[in-house]
Motif scaffolding. Structure first.
Motif, mmCIF file in Angstrom:
data_model
loop_
_atom_site.group_PDB
_atom_site.id
_atom_site.type_symbol
_atom_site.label_atom_id
_atom_site.label_comp_id
_atom_site.label_asym_id
_atom_site.label_seq_id
_atom_site.Cartn_x
_atom_site.Cartn_y
_atom_site.Cartn_z
ATOM 1 N N SER A 75 0.839 -1.200 0.000
ATOM 2 C CA SER A 75 0.000 0.000 0.000
ATOM 3 C C SER A 75 0.879 1.257 0.000
ATOM 4 C CB SER A 75 -0.921 -0.006 1.218
ATOM 5 O OG SER A 75 -1.614 1.216 1.333
ATOM 6 N N HIS A 76 1.920 1.247 0.838
ATOM 7 C CA HIS A 76 2.840 2.392 0.910
ATOM 8 C C HIS A 76 3.534 2.631 -0.427
ATOM 9 C CE1 HIS A 76 2.137 3.208 5.002
ATOM 10 N NE2 HIS A 76 3.203 2.676 5.571
ATOM 11 N N LYS A 77 3.942 1.554 -1.090
ATOM 12 C CA LYS A 77 4.641 1.685 -2.373
ATOM 13 C C LYS A 77 3.727 2.369 -3.390
ATOM 14 C CE LYS A 77 8.225 1.190 -4.918
ATOM 15 N NZ LYS A 77 9.331 2.107 -4.630
ATOM 16 N N LYS A 78 2.467 1.938 -3.449
ATOM 17 C CA LYS A 78 1.502 2.555 -4.373
ATOM 18 C C LYS A 78 1.279 4.025 -4.028
ATOM 19 C CE LYS A 78 -1.162 -1.551 -5.581
ATOM 20 N NZ LYS A 78 -2.378 -2.300 -5.296
ATOM 21 N N PHE A 79 1.168 4.331 -2.745
ATOM 22 C CA PHE A 79 0.958 5.703 -2.255
ATOM 23 C C PHE A 79 2.152 6.582 -2.655
ATOM 24 C CE2 PHE A 79 0.468 8.494 1.775
ATOM 25 C CZ PHE A 79 -0.567 9.245 1.236
ATOM 26 N N GLU A 80 3.351 6.059 -2.417
ATOM 27 C CA GLU A 80 4.580 6.795 -2.767
ATOM 28 C C GLU A 80 4.631 7.084 -4.269
ATOM 29 O OE1 GLU A 80 9.371 5.944 -3.067
ATOM 30 O OE2 GLU A 80 7.892 4.367 -3.398
ATOM 31 N N GLU A 81 4.348 6.067 -5.074
ATOM 32 C CA GLU A 81 4.429 6.228 -6.528
ATOM 33 C C GLU A 81 3.343 7.154 -7.062
ATOM 34 O OE1 GLU A 81 4.425 2.148 -7.841
ATOM 35 O OE2 GLU A 81 6.608 1.963 -7.533
ATOM 36 N N LYS A 82 2.138 7.014 -6.550
ATOM 37 C CA LYS A 82 1.016 7.832 -7.020
ATOM 38 C C LYS A 82 1.261 9.322 -6.787
ATOM 39 C CE LYS A 82 -4.026 8.155 -6.587
ATOM 40 N NZ LYS A 82 -5.203 7.556 -5.958
ATOM 41 N N TYR A 83 1.862 9.664 -5.630
ATOM 42 C CA TYR A 83 2.051 11.073 -5.274
ATOM 43 C C TYR A 83 3.511 11.507 -5.305
ATOM 44 C CZ TYR A 83 -2.820 10.807 -4.098
ATOM 45 O OH TYR A 83 -4.188 10.626 -4.185
#
Length: 150
Positions: A75-83
């Motif tokens: 979840s953190h990886k997706k959050f980091e990449e998205k923003y």
């Protein structure tokens, strides 16, 4: 909340890349340690993007930013990449740091009592001592508030 002047509890958690990170790794630097409820929610996104926008200013002042929630590494990886987040976010599904920093509290969600992370930010000095502690912070205002504290 933990008291100003206390030694900040050490922890070892996985970052958004699945690597172990410990608080003691940052001795010698100021640390903005912020706890937030959940990736990709409006308030948490505002807060993270505020820290991202101001990250060069935090670096200029010799500080690092660490975000912590109980979300998974994935979840953190997706959050980091998205923003495009330039700082470290740590996964704490076992509530190790969350409980050590006393931010796991009873909250009121739509009239129901639930346990969750209360948005809290600590400023930890170069020796690992808590210099400032802010509970129930406003997500949108917190990044600039912390920049002003440095």
């Amino acid at each position: 909340m933990l008291e100003v002047g206390m030694k900040a509890p050490d922890f070892t958690l996985l970052n958004q890349n699945g690597e172990e990170v410990s608080l003691k790794d940052y001795r010698g630097k100021k640390v903005i340690l912020y706890f937030y409820p959940k990736d990709n929610t409006p308030g948490c996104t505002k807060q993270a993007c505020g820290f991202a926008e101001n990250y060069p200013h935090f670096q200029e002042k010799g500080a690092v930013v660490l975000g912590v929630s109980k979300d998974s590494v994935k979840s953190h990886k997706k959050f980091e990449e998205k923003y495009n987040l330039p700082f470290t976010i740590l996964s704490d599904p076992q509530l190790e740091a969350i409980q050590a920093y006393d931010v796991w509290k009873e909250k009121n969600m739509y009239g129901k009592k639930v346990m969750g992370v209360v948005r809290t930010t600590y400023l930890i000095n170069e020796e690992g001592i808590i210099e400032k502690a802010f509970g129930k912070v406003k997500a949108a205002d917190n990044p600039l508030q912390m920049l002003n504290e440095l």
